[in-house]
Structures are given as structure tokens and as C-alpha cells.
Design an enzyme around this catalytic site. Sequence first.
Site, PDB file in Angstrom:
ATOM      1  N   ARG A 229      34.211  52.853 -21.118  1.00  0.00           N
ATOM      2  CA  ARG A 229      33.249  52.445 -22.141  1.00  0.00           C
ATOM      3  C   ARG A 229      32.753  51.036 -21.822  1.00  0.00           C
ATOM      4  O   ARG A 229      33.501  50.195 -21.318  1.00  0.00           O
ATOM      5  CB  ARG A 229      33.884  52.480 -23.544  1.00  0.00           C
ATOM      6  CG  ARG A 229      34.052  53.896 -24.090  1.00  0.00           C
ATOM      7  CD  ARG A 229      32.695  54.516 -24.416  1.00  0.00           C
ATOM      8  NE  ARG A 229      32.761  55.897 -24.869  1.00  0.00           N
ATOM      9  CZ  ARG A 229      32.599  56.954 -24.092  1.00  0.00           C
ATOM     10  NH1 ARG A 229      32.401  56.806 -22.799  1.00  0.00           N
ATOM     11  NH2 ARG A 229      32.634  58.172 -24.596  1.00  0.00           N
ATOM     12  N   HIS A 277      24.900  56.251 -17.438  1.00  0.00           N
ATOM     13  CA  HIS A 277      25.832  56.938 -18.337  1.00  0.00           C
ATOM     14  C   HIS A 277      25.724  58.457 -18.170  1.00  0.00           C
ATOM     15  O   HIS A 277      25.507  59.195 -19.129  1.00  0.00           O
ATOM     16  CB  HIS A 277      25.578  56.535 -19.795  1.00  0.00           C
ATOM     17  CG  HIS A 277      26.782  56.728 -20.672  1.00  0.00           C
ATOM     18  ND1 HIS A 277      27.056  55.925 -21.748  1.00  0.00           N
ATOM     19  CD2 HIS A 277      27.790  57.641 -20.632  1.00  0.00           C
ATOM     20  CE1 HIS A 277      28.163  56.329 -22.338  1.00  0.00           C
ATOM     21  NE2 HIS A 277      28.634  57.374 -21.673  1.00  0.00           N
TER      22      HIS A 277
END
Length: 305
Positions: A229, A277
Site C-alpha cells: 500500500r 496500481h
Amino acid sequence: MSRILGVATCSQLKLPDRFIPLFDKLAPELDLRAPDDIERPEDVRFMLTFIPDAEAFHRYPKLEAVFSVGAGQDAIDRCPSLPQGLPVYRLEDPDQALQMAGFCAFHVLWHHREMAQVRANQASEVWARKLTGLSPTARRIGVMGFGLMGRAVAKGLVALGYSVAGYSRRMPEAEPGVTHYTDGEMDAFLAQSDILINVLPLTPQTRGLIDAAFLAKLPRGAALIHVGRGGQLIEPDLITALDSGQLSGASVDVFETEPLPAGHPFWAHERVFVTPHVACIPTPEAVVRNVRQRMLAEFQEKKSA
């Protein structure tokens, strides 16, 4: 049995448009609706979301569960209207884990085989062959985080012949070919990681974890593959480690701010491989199956209690 009412809320991803037809087809027991189509909010039993608005939960007083459409749930956990104690379930999808394993294997090979330099040589029409250090035994891989994703990543790299170590807070079930480190052994784990893969979830303990002091504990010339993350990485510290030679390269798929802003140093840095991502993307069908299985189990447990 009457249908279990749920609501899909995430305007950024247009969740109602994407998922309502699939719920009608694959999960007929669950009646998923858009917020504007909810006549009695008190009847809603579950929410499907990913990045909920700040007030998303206030309208639904009888929620029993919240489901993330992805492997992460940090945006849900940060939502100020999330009721305390309400169960939040993130997606656990074996196909998504395989995607992650393939993505990480590609980037391990990218850094191990120095493919950034190969690409630069091509652009300059330079024929330069690397003749040593090509065996997978020449690089030790550390996988930080050993849930569904981390285990799949480690298993794939073991199959390619790499020496693999895993790190998690508690000792997991053994995985053949993987040496494991647990809480209190982070420094030893980092010291043996020539290529470090981060697949940890974002928690208060992992936020800001990857900073200058952390990166200094890796072998000089190590590489980082960051697919956990964005909030775990102190981005300026990574730039400093790359520029000083402490790290030879980095693959970064998750960022503190997404989309990555124009002008960010990562875009132009020759040792940073930026991806938007996309390490693993679940299929909508997998999301529906996951929610259906979990929600029906929750409903049956409450009904029989």
C-alpha cells in the site's frame, strides 16, 4: 427466503453499474441496489464499496457487513462514518493471488537480470552481454507479508529456483522451500533480501514502515518491489536510497497519492519502474462469488442463532 438487501456505494468506480447486473445473475439471493434506489435504508444488510464517501454509512443503521471489491480495505477503515465493530471483509481471490505472483516474478527477473540497463543499451545500440550472476541462486528474495498474496508470490519464485524467505508477524503454515522470519526478526530478514517484495496490508504498524532506516538494513545494491500500500513507503527516502546506490532499483505499483501526480520524481527516475496500481485486478465475477459466499454464511449463522 426473501432476498438480502445490499447497497453499492463508490462513485469513483461506478460500482452499481458494474455489479448490479452480475449480482442479479450470479447471486440472486442478494438484492444489490444503488443508493438512489434504496427506499428503506433500515432494510440494507450489507454494503459493497472500495473508497466510500465520508458519510456513506450514516444512512444505513442495520448494516451487518461491508465488502471491499479489492484486496485492500484501508480506505474503508479510514471512513469517518464506519460504525465501530462493523465487520469489513476484503476480497480473497486465488486468481488475484496468481496475478500478483506473476507480476512479482516479472519484476524479480527485471531487477535480477538488469533489464533496465538492457533497454538503455538497446536505445544506444550497444551490444553488451552479462555473462555471470544469471542463475536464480545469485539472488535472495524476501517476501514481506505472507497471506494469500505473499504465499503465492513465494511459491512461484521457489519454482523458478530462487532462495526465498518470508516475513510475517506470526509463524504461518510452512511453505516448501521458504525460510520464515517472524516478529522480532525483521533486521535479519532484511539483511538477507537482495530483492525485497512488500505485500503487507496497510495498518497503523506498517504505515511509513519503509523509510531511510528500513532501506539501510537491506544489502547494498538491493532492489525493492513495492506492491503493498502506498502509505507504507516514504517516497523521498526511496529516491535518496536509489541516488546513493543503497538500492539499485525499485518497482513501485502503489503510491501515497493516486494517480501519481505529474512531475513526481518517480516518473523520470531511471531506476524506478512505475506501474499504475495494476499488480492484480480481480474479476467482477470473483467479487460477486466472494460476497455471496460470505454474506449467505453470515445470514445463515444469524438465522440459526
